[in-house]
Each structure stands twice: as C-alpha cells, then as structure tokens.
Design an enzyme around this catalytic site. Structure first.
Site, PDB file in Angstrom:
ATOM      1  N   PRO A 239      33.196  -2.953  14.476  1.00 38.20           N
ATOM      2  CA  PRO A 239      31.903  -2.303  13.860  1.00 38.20           C
ATOM      3  C   PRO A 239      30.796  -2.949  14.248  1.00 38.20           C
ATOM      4  O   PRO A 239      30.685  -4.459  14.451  1.00 38.20           O
ATOM      5  CB  PRO A 239      32.324  -2.418  12.257  1.00 38.20           C
TER       6      PRO A 239
ATOM      7  N   ILE B 240      28.680  -9.399  10.409  1.00 37.33           N
ATOM      8  CA  ILE B 240      29.923  -9.565   9.566  1.00 37.33           C
ATOM      9  C   ILE B 240      29.954 -10.281   8.284  1.00 37.33           C
ATOM     10  O   ILE B 240      30.194 -11.332   8.192  1.00 37.33           O
ATOM     11  CB  ILE B 240      30.683 -10.444  10.864  1.00 37.33           C
TER      12      ILE B 240
ATOM     13  N   HIS C 189      30.232  -8.233   3.874  1.00 38.37           N
ATOM     14  CA  HIS C 189      30.805  -7.319   3.277  1.00 38.37           C
ATOM     15  C   HIS C 189      29.808  -6.326   3.441  1.00 38.37           C
ATOM     16  O   HIS C 189      30.216  -5.041   3.599  1.00 38.37           O
ATOM     17  CB  HIS C 189      30.675  -7.615   1.754  1.00 38.37           C
TER      18      HIS C 189
ATOM     19  N   ASN D 209      42.038 -12.008  15.285  1.00 41.69           N
ATOM     20  CA  ASN D 209      41.982 -11.632  16.714  1.00 41.69           C
ATOM     21  C   ASN D 209      41.228 -12.744  17.457  1.00 41.69           C
ATOM     22  O   ASN D 209      40.162 -13.600  17.094  1.00 41.69           O
ATOM     23  CB  ASN D 209      40.972 -10.599  16.593  1.00 41.69           C
ATOM     24  N   GLU D 210      41.914 -12.998  18.506  1.00 46.02           N
ATOM     25  CA  GLU D 210      41.414 -14.059  19.547  1.00 46.02           C
ATOM     26  C   GLU D 210      40.891 -15.438  18.808  1.00 46.02           C
ATOM     27  O   GLU D 210      39.652 -15.745  18.959  1.00 46.02           O
ATOM     28  CB  GLU D 210      40.595 -13.212  20.568  1.00 46.02           C
TER      29      GLU D 210
ATOM     30  N   LYS E 107      43.239  -7.202  30.043  1.00 46.08           N
ATOM     31  CA  LYS E 107      42.521  -6.125  30.651  1.00 46.08           C
ATOM     32  C   LYS E 107      42.624  -6.223  32.212  1.00 46.08           C
ATOM     33  O   LYS E 107      42.886  -7.370  32.751  1.00 46.08           O
ATOM     34  CB  LYS E 107      41.143  -6.199  30.168  1.00 46.08           C
TER      35      LYS E 107
ATOM     36  N   GLU F 199      45.012  -4.889  23.908  1.00 45.78           N
ATOM     37  CA  GLU F 199      43.571  -4.508  24.392  1.00 45.78           C
ATOM     38  C   GLU F 199      43.903  -4.257  26.075  1.00 45.78           C
ATOM     39  O   GLU F 199      43.435  -5.127  26.682  1.00 45.78           O
ATOM     40  CB  GLU F 199      42.595  -5.181  24.297  1.00 45.78           C
TER      41      GLU F 199
ATOM     42  N   TRP G 244      32.926  -3.706  26.463  1.00 46.49           N
ATOM     43  CA  TRP G 244      33.169  -2.304  26.152  1.00 46.49           C
ATOM     44  C   TRP G 244      31.868  -1.635  26.167  1.00 46.49           C
ATOM     45  O   TRP G 244      31.593  -0.459  26.658  1.00 46.49           O
ATOM     46  CB  TRP G 244      33.400  -1.916  24.609  1.00 46.49           C
TER      47      TRP G 244
ATOM     48  N   ASP H 240      41.097  -0.346  23.378  1.00 46.03           N
ATOM     49  CA  ASP H 240      39.858  -0.512  22.819  1.00 46.03           C
ATOM     50  C   ASP H 240      38.610   0.201  23.105  1.00 46.03           C
ATOM     51  O   ASP H 240      37.555  -0.001  23.726  1.00 46.03           O
ATOM     52  CB  ASP H 240      39.647  -2.154  22.781  1.00 46.03           C
TER      53      ASP H 240
ATOM     54  N   ARG I 165      32.588   2.158  27.285  1.00 46.98           N
ATOM     55  CA  ARG I 165      34.066   2.381  27.097  1.00 46.98           C
ATOM     56  C   ARG I 165      34.336   3.065  25.664  1.00 46.98           C
ATOM     57  O   ARG I 165      34.836   2.321  24.797  1.00 46.98           O
ATOM     58  CB  ARG I 165      34.955   1.003  27.296  1.00 46.98           C
TER      59      ARG I 165
END
Length: 636
Positions: free
Chosen positions: A39, A43, A45, A169-170, A257, A293, A300, A342, A356
């Site tokens: 999103p 980052i 709430h 993630n990562e 990728k 991914e 992207w 992704d 992308r």
C-alpha cells in the site's frame, strides 16, 4: 485483420508439427494464482487504513477478483497487520487490540472478492514491539494467536482454511526491517510466530468436545538471499538445516525477479538460488519452496513500455510454463509449491499503463467528485487464459519457427479416466521476435481426443494492437482524462480476441495453424470440450458497484467446474424510470466478447443505470446457462 489459418483437416505439407501421441500428463496444481502489492503512504495504522480503504484501491481489487474463477486465489499485502490497532495493556501487561479495520478489510476480501490473504506477520502496531524489546517474543506469539482466534470466533475455522501465513518480508533490507532485527532477535521472532500459529485453536465446539488445534503452515523467510550481507535469512536456513524437524518454517519462500524482463531470467535465477541453498544445506530439500515475487524486473513503479502491452502478458505466461518445466525436470525446483506476481499495485499518472500492474489507472480529477477509471491490460487477460488450463499437463514442448526461435506449447486436460480427457486446453506462445528470413510457420496439432459425443473447439488470441488498450490510448494521443468514447474503445480491446469456434465430429482431427502473418508476440488458447462436460451453471453473486455517475462495474462469481467450455457472457438490463415503471429487458453487452465475469456499463448522459440486471453464460455449443438472480441497482 489477422491472417491466422486455423483448420480442422489433414495437411500433408507442413514446416513444423507434432501430434499428441503418447504424451505423459502430470497432475498440475495451478501454482501461479497469487498476486501482491504494498500500500502507498505511511506505514502505520492510519496510513495503511487510509490506503486500503481508498475507493480506487478497492475498485482495483474488485477488478482483479473478477478474473475467471481460480485465476487469482491469494493476495499478499505488505503491512496488512497495521490495520490492527493497539488499544491498551490489560492489568497484567498483555496488549489489547482493536480489530475493527482489519475485520472490515478481511470481510471485503472474503465475502465480496473470494480472495484469501497471505498474512505477513510484520508491523509495529502502535509501537508495541519497539517499546517493549524484552517482551517482543512473547508479544509476537500473543498477537499471532489472538489474531487467528479472533477470526475463528467471528466466522469459524473454515474461513481460514486457505489462508497463508508468512514471516517478515525481506527482513535483511533496511527499508523493511523496521524492528532492527539482529540475527538472534529475528530467529526469536520467527519461533514466536511459529508458537503462536501452533497454539491458535480451532474454536468450533461441537457436541461439547474440545477440538484440537489445527496445524497452520508458516512460510518464510521471504528473502532475497543476494549475498552474505543478508544474514537474517541465511541464519534461519542454517537453523533449519541443523534440525529440520524443529524448523519453524514449513515452506521456504524466496524472491527472484528477472534483470532485463525475461521469463528465462526469473526461472534461471530461481534455479541458481535453490541449487546454492541445497549445496549449503542439503537437508532442506524436503521443504516445499515458493518464489513470492517472480516478476520480470525489480521496481514496480518504474515505467517500462513492455509492461503496458502484450509483451508483459506473454512474459507472465512464459514464466508459468518455464517454472512448470523446471518443476518436472527433477532439479532444484522439483519441490516448487507456488509462484506469485507482485502486480496488484494501483498505477499513477503519467505511467497509467507502463508500471508493473494488472490494470491501467486513470484518476479522473475533472469530474465532481473525482473518480477512478480502470482498464484491463493484456497481462490481466493472460492470467485469465491461464485459469482455463486443465488439471493435468504435459511438459512444455518447443516447436521451431526458424533456426533460432520456437513456439512454446503447453497441453493440459481435465476429466476422462480412460483417455486424454473430456476437456483439453492448450496454450501456444510465440517468441517475442524472430529472424527476417523466418520460415512460414505452419503448426499441425492432432487433437487425439476420445470423443464419445459431439465436441467443440474455441480459440482466443492475445496479439499486439487488436488486444492492446495501450495502443488504442496512444493512437488517441495518450490523454490523462480519456473520454467515454475512448474508454469504451480501450475496453473493447481488453479481452483475448475470439478467433474461431466450431464443432468437431472426427476422432484425431487436426488443427493447423499458419501464423506467418501474425505480429509478434502472440499467445493462443485452444479449448476443446466434449458435449458430456458439465453444463454451465447459473452465475452467482451478481454485484453492481458504482464507478461514477451513470456508470457501474458489474461482476459475478463462476462455478469452478462448469466454465471451462464458456464462450462468452451476456449481461441484461431492464431500466426503471422515475415513476417506477420498467421497460423491456435489453442485452447491454451486445457485440462484446466477455470471456471473463465482469462488464462495465456506461449508457451515457441520456441513459440510466437504475434498474434490474441479470447475467447468463453461453458455451461453445451455443447453449445458455440459467440466468443469475436479478439484482436491482439504484443510483442515489
């Protein structure tokens, strides 16, 4: 006008050919049905709540879910956990959370879109973890267990059957490692998540019996594994290799990728990484693996022309085909469980088509109020074509076009215990380019289908220009705010082009393809259906969503075992005037090829969207399904 010769006949002189012969078919799970995105915005709430509540983002997800049944089953959204809001600590110091925003979004995914989340356990939730470093392990275990038990208490454990759970993630990248994990604290975190998943119960209580907890697999470490500077992911593999039976992850996930945008780079990169991992940690060969991914190139949001047109769709299909070949080859990817793309992002001006994404996004700021228009890109159509493949598949075959270029062929079947099947679906995929002295390409395809009754075939094409909304937009001058006429023209180029359909009466009929004059690259989906295949079922869950004034997006759900032989859908409308009187039913999709379960209706300034809607399918035998339930829509 395309000049594709497609004949059911016998041809003696051909330049390239194969027959179905003694083909070996393997069970083929549809392993490519995941998409993902991050999103936009802050980052936390408030930021994630605003991003995932944005009407444009919700419409984007609604269109993605309106692909054929099974095309997309899972969606992986970074920072999804931030929808859960920390409220306060109870007297014993245990965090109490407000799940209302999380519940709203999960309900939207499940009830309206029929999508399952890939829940990444990543976030800070109001600072709970960063402010309590000594309690992080306990708090993660508590959050995981509480989140799952909360969902079970709301809807029962059946809703969570298809959910996937993954570690951070990562975690080796600073941009994602918001918790400043060290090698030690990261392992503590992963093991805490594993404990939380294991302790989360199945709260369905029947006949007074206390049910046992349901085992839930954990995926991870979702790493790049680029070099020795990524110690968190490598250390987790080291731990798992030492004691595989106690390894906290059940499915080893990684990200690979392409570099220049090719499918071969994605697959070769995945093969190389897994070969390296197995060389270092041979005990891990028993774990399933997944490339979360598997995209043509990193970044992207970077504008790239190939991501706008048919080339991206061809690349995605080729990626699936090459991963399938690698899985069957028995090498480092023999335990491949899934790949994900992704590409569920929302594009922005001036890169509406070239980022992308699956959809081109136009933010129409000149309307009151402003709204979003979304157009399906060829890669969206490609995912729909893949959804039509059968449940068993042969290995990928290469048929030479010239000395350097080949057509990839993937043949699949479903049904039929005594032969190849009652349903056959084959994808033909051209190279992106071929030499100037290319031999005219004739392709002879023997159906070799045990036909108990009448059968029929249908072919659909994904080709430059004719099935390329980006080309239509460019020809019109690439306006930032395309008008209604241009939007309709782009949408008429969205779907694969219906080329030819007809009956088959003869066993071992031959399909002959002469593609010498088709512009490259192209993809063709051939489907063959026996008349004994299950008939089309009634479309379900007809839904009408507002796009803007006098414009609606109509979508519906398909039955998973009855749409393989679908030719197109019909959308019917009966207008209601201001006095409440109804007109006659109108076929508002007249002249449209609608192979996917959605339609955008914009009758213009003099028309109305107020009234009743119903939908039915038409199959390759020209037989229709029952109509869906009638839904009334009233524009306020």
């Amino acid at each position: 006008m395309l000049s594709l010769l497609l004949v059911l006949t016998t041809l003696a002189r051909i330049h390239a050919h194969y027959t179905s012969g003694d083909v070996v078919y393997h069970t083929m799970p549809h392993f490519w049905t995941g998409v993902g995105f991050c999103p936009a915005g802050r980052i936390d709430h408030e930021g994630i709540s605003a991003a995932l509540g944005d009407p444009a983002l919700r419409l984007n997800l609604r269109l993605i879910a309106a692909l054929p049944v099974g095309a997309v089953t899972h969606i992986r959204i970074h920072w999804l956990l931030e929808l859960i809001q920390f409220w306060q600590y109870d007297p014993s110091g245990i965090p109490i959370y407000d799940f209302s925003k999380f519940d709203d979004f999960i309900d939207f995914l499940h009830e309206e879109l029929r999508l399952s989340p890939v829940l990444e356990w990543m976030g800070n939730l109001g600072g709970v973890f960063s402010e309590n470093p000594m309690q992080q392990s306990f708090y993660w275990e508590h959050l995981v267990k509480t989140t799952i038990n909360h969902q079970i208490a709301r809807h029962g454990s059946s809703r969570l059957v298809n959910w996937r759970y993954e570690t951070w993630n990562e975690p080796d990248l600073r941009g994602y490692n918001k918790q400043n994990f060290t090698a030690h604290t990261f392992l503590d975190y992963v093991q805490a998540v594993r404990r939380g998943l294991s302790k989360a119960g199945n709260l369905d209580n029947q006949d007074g019996k206390v049910p046992l907890p349901m085992y839930r697999s954990l995926r991870g470490p979702a790493g790049l594994f680029k070099d020795s500077n990524h110690p968190l992911c490598w250390n987790l593999l080291e731990l798992c290799s030492q004691r595989v039976v106690y390894c906290p992850i059940d499915i080893l996930t990684f990200h690979r990728k392409g570099i220049e945008g090719t499918a071969t780079e994605i697959v070769n990169g995945s093969l190389s990484l897994m070969a390296k991992i197995y060389e270092e940690y041979p005990n891990l060969k028993q774990l399933p693996v997944a490339n979360d991914e598997a995209d043509p190139v990193a970044g992207w949001s970077t504008s790239r022309d190939f991501q706008a047109d048919v080339r991206y769709g061809i690349t995605l299909i080729s990626t699936v085909m090459q991963f399938w070949h690698a899985k069957l080859a028995g090498g480092p990817l023999s335990r491949l469980e899934s790949i994900s793309h992704d590409n569920a992002f929302l594009s922005y001006h001036p890169h509406e088509f070239t980022q992308r994404t699956l959809l081109a996004h136009f933010r129409m700021n000149e309307t009151k109020p402003p709204h979003s228009q979304l157009v399906q890109k060829p890669v969206y159509a490609a995912l729909g074509m893949l959804a039509k493949l059968g449940t068993r598949a042969a290995d990928v075959e290469m048929v030479n076009m010239d000395t350097k270029h080949s057509v990839q062929v993937l043949r699949t079947v479903s049904g039929g215990l005594g032969g190849p099947g009652q349903y056959m679906a084959t994808i033909f995929l051209s190279p992106e380019e071929a030499g100037p002295k290319m031999t005219a390409f004739h392709h002879k395809y023997t159906l070799n289908m045990s036909i108990a009754n009448e059968s029929a075939f249908v072919t659909e094409l994904l080709v430059p220009k004719e099935t390329d909304p980006y080309y239509i937009w460019q020809q019109a001058g690439s306006p930032a705010y395309p008008n209604a006429t241009l939007r309709e023209a782009m949408r008429r180029a969205q779907a694969p082009r219906l080329y030819k359909t007809g009956p088959i009466w003869q066993y071992n009929s031959e399909l002959v393809i002469n593609s010498a004059s088709i512009p490259l690259p192209w993809a063709m989906l051939l489907r063959v259906c026996s008349a004994s295949w299950p008939k089309l079922r009634r479309p379900q869950q007809l839904s009408i969503a507002e796009v803007t004034q006098r414009e609606v997006f109509i979508s519906w759900m398909e039955h998973p075992k009855s749409t393989q032989c679908l030719l197109s859908y019909e959308v019917w409308f009966k207008e209601r005037d201001n006095l409440g009187r109804s007109a006659d039913w109108m076929l508002i999709s007249q002249g449209w090829h609608l192979p996917y379960p959605s339609f955008q209706y914009a009758p213009g300034d003099k028309g109305s969207v107020n009234g009743f809607y119903k939908v039915r399918g038409v199959d390759v035998f020209n037989e229709t399904s029952p109509y869906s339930q009638i839904v009334e829509y009233l524009e306020l």
